[in-house]
Design an enzyme around this catalytic site. Structure first.
Site, PDB file in Angstrom:
ATOM      1  CG  HIS A 118      -2.191   0.733   1.030  1.00  0.00           C
ATOM      2  ND1 HIS A 118      -2.439   1.909   1.689  1.00  0.00           N
ATOM      3  CD2 HIS A 118      -3.258   0.504   0.244  1.00  0.00           C
ATOM      4  CE1 HIS A 118      -3.626   2.367   1.329  1.00  0.00           C
ATOM      5  NE2 HIS A 118      -4.142   1.536   0.446  1.00  0.00           N
ATOM      6  CE  LYS A 120      -1.901   4.801  -1.326  1.00  0.00           C
ATOM      7  NZ  LYS A 120      -2.352   4.308  -0.061  1.00  0.00           N
ATOM      8  CG  ASP A 125      18.050  12.258  -9.575  1.00  0.00           C
ATOM      9  OD1 ASP A 125      18.198  11.171 -10.170  1.00  0.00           O
ATOM     10  OD2 ASP A 125      17.867  13.334 -10.167  1.00  0.00           O
TER      11      ASP A 125
END
Length: 185
Positions: A118, A120, A125
């Protein structure tokens, strides 16, 4: 004998007791915040992807955004090392862009180790002192930008935070499997 709820909590606490304490990191750099649908979070993420020079690492529960998929594929084509870990069950959704990403040269790994992968998170970089950690409730989806009440944070200039997120990404990648037909181990 302890009552069942107390026993369950005690067992859970004992099971977690061996784990290392989560890190406490100093606040550094800048924080940019967006609240879709009012703010253009998708545009902010696309711009961060366009600025990437070396690598992008993504953790996704759901990935249906054409704009984000296109930006990641464009980054890959200009030489940026782009890798995505996605929830295996969500990857089967008809609107998923993961096959498109894989066809565009992006390494796509599927996380089956959890009921829901779950996270996100997008790391741009992360090894660079000015790298970005992008996170929040915002899924990499059309609905997150245009239909849902969401939040997105872009944290820049905190190398220690970016390295911590990168280590976590690598830990998940080590247990994930490549998308079928991609030839990834």
């Amino acid at each position: 004998m302890l009552p069942r709820p107390v026993l369950a909590i005690a067992l859970l606490a004992g099971a977690c007791a061996w784990a290392e304490a989560p890190p406490v990191l100093p606040a550094r750099g800048t924080v940019q915040v967006a609240f879709p649908p009012w703010d253009d979070a998708e545009g902010l993420v696309v711009e961060a992807i366009r600025r990437a020079r070396q690598q992008i690492r993504v953790q996704a529960f759901s990935f249906t955004s054409r704009a984000l998929a296109g930006a990641l594929i464009a980054a890959r084509r200009r030489g940026v090392d782009v890798r995505v870990i996605a929830d295996a069950e969500q990857a089967m959704a008809e609107s998923s862009r993961l096959q498109e990403l894989a066809a565009g040269g992006v390494v796509v790994l599927l996380d089956r180790a959890y009921q829901s992968a779950h996270s996100k998170v997008m790391l741009v970089d992360a090894s660079d002192p000015e790298g970005a950690v992008i996170t929040g409730s915002y899924n990499w989806t059309y609905a997150a930008q245009y239909r849902n009440a969401e939040n997105l944070l872009i944290l820049r200039g905190n190398a220690e935070l970016a390295r911590t997120y990168l280590r976590n990404w690598e830990r998940h990648a080590a247990a994930a499997a490549g998308l079928a037909g991609q030839g990834v181990k």
